[in-house]
Structures are given as C-alpha cells and as structure tokens.
Design a protein around this motif. Structure first.
Motif, PDB file in Angstrom:
ATOM      1  N   ALA A  37      73.846  19.069  62.804  1.00 22.93           N
ATOM      2  CA  ALA A  37      75.253  18.689  62.955  1.00 22.93           C
ATOM      3  C   ALA A  37      75.418  17.242  62.530  1.00 22.93           C
ATOM      4  CB  ALA A  37      75.694  18.869  64.406  1.00 22.93           C
ATOM      5  N   GLU A  38      76.336  16.990  61.601  1.00 22.87           N
ATOM      6  CA  GLU A  38      76.600  15.602  61.196  1.00 22.87           C
ATOM      7  C   GLU A  38      77.942  15.166  61.763  1.00 22.87           C
ATOM      8  OE1 GLU A  38      76.706  15.218  56.930  1.00 22.87           O
ATOM      9  OE2 GLU A  38      78.461  16.492  56.709  1.00 22.87           O
ATOM     10  N   GLY A  39      78.137  13.867  61.891  1.00 24.57           N
ATOM     11  CA  GLY A  39      79.408  13.370  62.401  1.00 24.57           C
ATOM     12  C   GLY A  39      79.493  13.410  63.922  1.00 24.57           C
ATOM     13  N   VAL A  99      71.729  22.881  53.014  1.00 24.91           N
ATOM     14  CA  VAL A  99      73.098  22.987  52.517  1.00 24.91           C
ATOM     15  C   VAL A  99      73.903  21.913  53.214  1.00 24.91           C
ATOM     16  CG1 VAL A  99      75.065  24.485  52.116  1.00 24.91           C
ATOM     17  CG2 VAL A  99      72.860  25.468  52.694  1.00 24.91           C
ATOM     18  N   ASP A 100      74.475  21.016  52.447  1.00 24.23           N
ATOM     19  CA  ASP A 100      75.252  19.909  52.994  1.00 24.23           C
ATOM     20  C   ASP A 100      76.735  20.293  53.098  1.00 24.23           C
ATOM     21  OD1 ASP A 100      75.707  17.367  53.910  1.00 24.23           O
ATOM     22  OD2 ASP A 100      75.248  16.355  52.029  1.00 24.23           O
ATOM     23  N   ASP A 101      77.455  19.612  53.972  1.00 23.87           N
ATOM     24  CA  ASP A 101      78.908  19.814  54.091  1.00 23.87           C
ATOM     25  C   ASP A 101      79.260  21.285  54.276  1.00 23.87           C
ATOM     26  OD1 ASP A 101      78.951  17.137  53.570  1.00 23.87           O
ATOM     27  OD2 ASP A 101      79.679  17.332  51.517  1.00 23.87           O
ATOM     28  N   TYR A 102      78.397  22.004  54.993  1.00 22.67           N
ATOM     29  CA  TYR A 102      78.605  23.444  55.114  1.00 22.67           C
ATOM     30  C   TYR A 102      79.969  23.758  55.721  1.00 22.67           C
ATOM     31  CZ  TYR A 102      78.135  28.315  56.205  1.00 22.67           C
ATOM     32  OH  TYR A 102      78.369  29.661  56.269  1.00 22.67           O
TER      33      TYR A 102
HETATM   34 CA    CA Z   1      77.379  15.967  54.649  1.00 21.64          CA
END
Ligand code: CA
Ligand code: C2E
Ligand code: CA
Ligand code: CA
Length: 278
Positions: free
Chosen positions: A234-236, A177-180
């Motif tokens: 964790a992205e970003g 799931v992206d941008d959760y």
């Molecule tokens: Ca994303």
C-alpha cells in the motif's frame, strides 16, 4: 497553457510560442543534465507490516538543476519520454540505485531497492541485458532489485512487454504493478503479466481509515493479491489510523509520508539507524 494527457504543457496562439521555447530550453538542459550526471535519487522506505521492519526502499528520481534547484519527476519525465530520452534516463537511474544498494550492503544494510520503469522501457528488448550487466557490475544479487511497472504498458505492444518482463523475472528480479487500480484494465493486466507484487495506488489507500468505499477496495485488493500468490503493497499511507486498518486487513508492505518522505541516501540511513537500533 493547459496540460495534455501526458502532463506536457500545451498552449495556443502567442502563448504557444513561449511554451514551445520554454520546453525546448528545458529539453536542451535535460540533455546536458544527463551528460553531466545531474540526476540523483531519493529513497522512500517500505515497511513490512508484520514485523515493522524496513526491508526495502523505492528509488525516486530528482534532477539537481544548476539554477532551478531540485526538480521533481512530474516536470521532466514527460519531457524525457517525449524526446526519446527515457531509455538513457532509466539506465542512469538503475546505475545509481545499484551502486547505492552495493554501498548499503557493504555497510551491512540489506535493503531491497525498487526502481520505476516507464512503459517505453518495456518496449526495449535490450533492457534485461542492461539490467543483468548492472547487477553483475555492482555485485548486487537479482533478488535485491525490484522493478515497478504501470498498467500503461498494456497500451503499447503488450506481447513485447510481457517478453521483457518474463526475461527480467527469470533472472530473479522481482516485479511489481505500480499505481494499481488507476489503469484502464487492471484485471486484464494481472491476468496477462508475470508479476510478484501488487502496489495499490494511493488514491485508494490514503483515506482507507475514514472512507468506506476506499476500505472496501483495499480489503478486496489484499484478498485478490493473496489469491494470486502476490504480495500487497500500500502506498500513500499518511497516518497511523490507515496503517492500523492495513495491518488488520493483512496488507504485506506499506510506504508513505506517515513513515517517511523520500530522502537522500545518507538521511535515509540516519532515519533507519534511529528507528532500528541494532
Ligand atoms: Ca505508485
Ligand atoms: P510513483 O511511482 O507512484 O511514486 C510515488 C510518489 O508518491 C512519489 O512522488 C512519492 O514522493 C509520493 N508519495 C510517497 N508517499 C506519499 C504519501 O504518503 N502521500 C502522497 N500524497 N504522496 C506520496 P515523486 O517522487 O514525485 O514521483 C512521482 C512519479 O514519478 C512516481 O510515482 C513515478 O511514476 C515517477 N518516477 C519517479 N522516479 C522515477 C524513475 O526513476 N523512473 C521512472 N520511469 N519514473 C519515476
Ligand atoms: Ca513507483
Ligand atoms: Ca503514482
């Protein structure tokens, strides 16, 4: 001109004609661009927090426009979606990503490649067949492919999307799931859909080292993911302090400018070899 919810330029009056014409030109160029193979991928490493090892990359599409240079997805994806070109675009992206994955494997680099899907892709019941074809054609095992989907898919025909996802997963492809956390119903999503990894949106991650509210959200989400048997990505991640916190809280994988920006395949390999001398 202002932006509508999809980020497509809309305008009124005289400006609308210009904006409309501009959009048509870009659309025509995008069609020819797809025909001519002007899409390319940049890859951003994903690092396993426990081992410090780069185990995979996220493939991010760019358009090598003959005159305008490198065009970013925010500019042309809404247009592709609007014009019904997203199916074609995704198949091209998959093909480039799987060919690259194969090439890396031949060089002894067993990187998992994550590809982004749009909500409309999951309304297409022929997608799993195309994915299976691509994997077979390039000789890539399903486990080396990850697919990232956003919560937006629940706003369409959720039953059909669930069916498509279940079929992909049954093939052995891993789903994230992206941008959760940014969607309209994150928990309903997790409750309903068969997914393996949870990718927390960077809005909550980037300042988790300084902002107590972000910290609380990240910590609870790691726990939520683990309680559901999912991995937390964790992205970003933009600095060492955030990475330290994420490690402390048990986050499984990280991605972000602190490690590396997305880069062309050859530069990524140089980056990897410098970091992980074997
Ligand atoms: Ca994303
Ligand atoms: P995304 O899937 O959330 O991808 C992450 C975006 O955040 C990428 O932007 C990446 O360059 C950027 N990013 C990575 N690390 C950091 C960081 O530490 N800080 C900040 N501020 N940003 C970071 P990019 O490449 O411009 O892509 C934008 C969006 O376009 C993606 O967001 C994704 O939704 C979409 N996209 C990109 N490639 C594809 C594709 O092949 N297919 C589909 N359907 N969508 C794509
Ligand atoms: Ca993504
Ligand atoms: Ca995003």
């Amino acid at each position: 001109a202002k932006n509508d919810h999809r980020g497509v330029a809309v305008a009124t009056g005289a400006a609308a004609d210009d904006a409309g014409r501009q959009r048509l030109t870009t659309l025509e160029e995008l069609r020819t661009g797809l025909d001519r193979g002007e899409l390319t991928l940049h890859y951003q490493p994903q690092m396993e927090v426990g081992t410090g090892e780069t185990t995979g990359v996220e493939a991010l599409v760019r358009w090598e426009h003959p005159r305008r240079g490198l065009v970013f997805p925010d500019v042309f994806l809404p247009l592709a979606e609007h014009a019904g070109l997203m199916g074609r675009l995704t198949l091209q992206v998959l093909d480039i990503a799987l060919a690259q994955c194969r090439e890396w494997r031949d060089e002894g680099l067993y990187l998992v490649v994550a590809v982004n899907l749009s909500a409309s892709n999951l309304q297409d019941t022929s997608l799993p067949g195309h994915v299976a074809d691509g994997l077979a054609r390039h000789g890539v095992p399903p486990g080396a492919l990850h697919l990232e989907v956003t919560e937006e898919i629940l706003m369409r025909d959720a039953a059909r999307a669930t069916e498509v996802l279940a079929e992909l997963r049954a093939m052995g492809v891993r789903l994230a799931v992206d941008d959760y956390g940014t969607g309209y119903s994150s928990l309903a999503y997790l409750h309903a859909l068969p997914v393996d990894d949870l990718k927390l949106d960077r809005a909550f991650v980037t300042h988790c080292d300084t902002d107590p509210r972000s910290a609380a959200i990240v910590k609870s989400t790691v726990e939520l993911a683990h309680n559901l048997g999912m991995r937390m990505i964790a992205e970003g991640v933009e600095n060492e302090a955030a990475l330290d916190r994420l490690r402390e809280w048990g986050c499984d994988l990280v991605q972000g400018y602190h490690l590396s920006r997305p880069q062309p395949a050859d530069r990524l390999v140089t980056w990897l070899r410098e970091r992980q001398p074997s």
